[in-house]
Scaffold this motif. Sequence first.
Motif, PDB file in Angstrom:
ATOM      1  N   GLU A  92     -30.696 -49.740 -84.338  1.00 48.38           N
ATOM      2  CA  GLU A  92     -29.527 -50.454 -84.870  1.00 48.38           C
ATOM      3  C   GLU A  92     -28.724 -49.546 -85.806  1.00 48.38           C
ATOM      4  N   ARG A  93     -29.405 -48.801 -86.644  1.00 46.87           N
ATOM      5  CA  ARG A  93     -28.724 -47.868 -87.555  1.00 46.87           C
ATOM      6  C   ARG A  93     -27.946 -46.819 -86.764  1.00 46.87           C
TER       7      ARG A  93
ATOM      8  N   GLY B  68     -20.788 -46.141 -84.291  1.00 46.18           N
ATOM      9  CA  GLY B  68     -19.637 -47.032 -84.194  1.00 46.18           C
ATOM     10  C   GLY B  68     -19.604 -47.864 -82.925  1.00 46.18           C
TER      11      GLY B  68
ATOM     12  N   GLU C 217     -21.431 -49.472 -74.193  1.00 39.92           N
ATOM     13  CA  GLU C 217     -21.962 -49.002 -75.479  1.00 39.92           C
ATOM     14  C   GLU C 217     -23.484 -48.923 -75.470  1.00 39.92           C
TER      15      GLU C 217
ATOM     16  N   ILE D 220     -24.866 -48.371 -85.168  1.00 40.90           N
ATOM     17  CA  ILE D 220     -23.825 -48.600 -86.176  1.00 40.90           C
ATOM     18  C   ILE D 220     -23.186 -47.283 -86.598  1.00 40.90           C
ATOM     19  N   ASP D 221     -24.009 -46.249 -86.823  1.00 45.05           N
ATOM     20  CA  ASP D 221     -23.476 -44.957 -87.229  1.00 45.05           C
ATOM     21  C   ASP D 221     -22.560 -44.372 -86.147  1.00 45.05           C
TER      22      ASP D 221
ATOM     23  N   PRO E 149     -20.867 -50.956 -82.042  1.00 42.19           N
ATOM     24  CA  PRO E 149     -20.417 -52.358 -82.094  1.00 42.19           C
ATOM     25  C   PRO E 149     -18.902 -52.466 -82.290  1.00 42.19           C
ATOM     26  N   HIS E 150     -18.343 -51.635 -83.143  1.00 41.91           N
ATOM     27  CA  HIS E 150     -16.897 -51.667 -83.380  1.00 41.91           C
ATOM     28  C   HIS E 150     -16.144 -51.199 -82.144  1.00 41.91           C
TER      29      HIS E 150
END
Length: 178
Positions: free
Chosen positions: A133-134, A140, A45, A137-138, A142-143
Amino acid sequence: VEVTPGDFMIVTWGKKQLAQYARKLQDLGIPHEVTGGSALEQVRELKLLADCLQAITQPENPVALVAILRGELFGFSDEELYAYRRGGGRFSYRARLPDDLEEEVAQRFEAVFKRLQQYATWLRQLPPVPAMERIAIDLGLPHRSLVQAGGDVQAGSIAKAFQMLRAAQVDLPSAVDL
């Protein structure tokens, strides 16, 4: 005497194989922490984020853009990329879409290009680490890391990478310097 993973330390002569040790421990479900190595380089990632950042910060680099469009972040097929180019499209997320693209393909390109433009805005308007970081996250990321075997370790590595970046951000005036 009860033995726990914290009772052990693996010491190696070099750093070269640390990622393999970490991967095997992860596969076996053994809690671990890797220090002194380049384990962060092995986090898929983080590589995807780095590729995306390269495409964003080099908007006129068609190779970087095609790499992320075609890769697992956005998943465009070779046929879709060819149709875009054949229709007169220029591989820059700032470029205007060709008029004769199939509607579904045009909508996908438009949505991705808008996201990349938003990421570029975040990189201009925010300090580098919060912007990255944004973006992560956008996307995805980390998920995405959590759904694989040993995902908690991968997600922890992503968090550690951002922690290290925050500690170094005094020396990072812009995302381009990354």
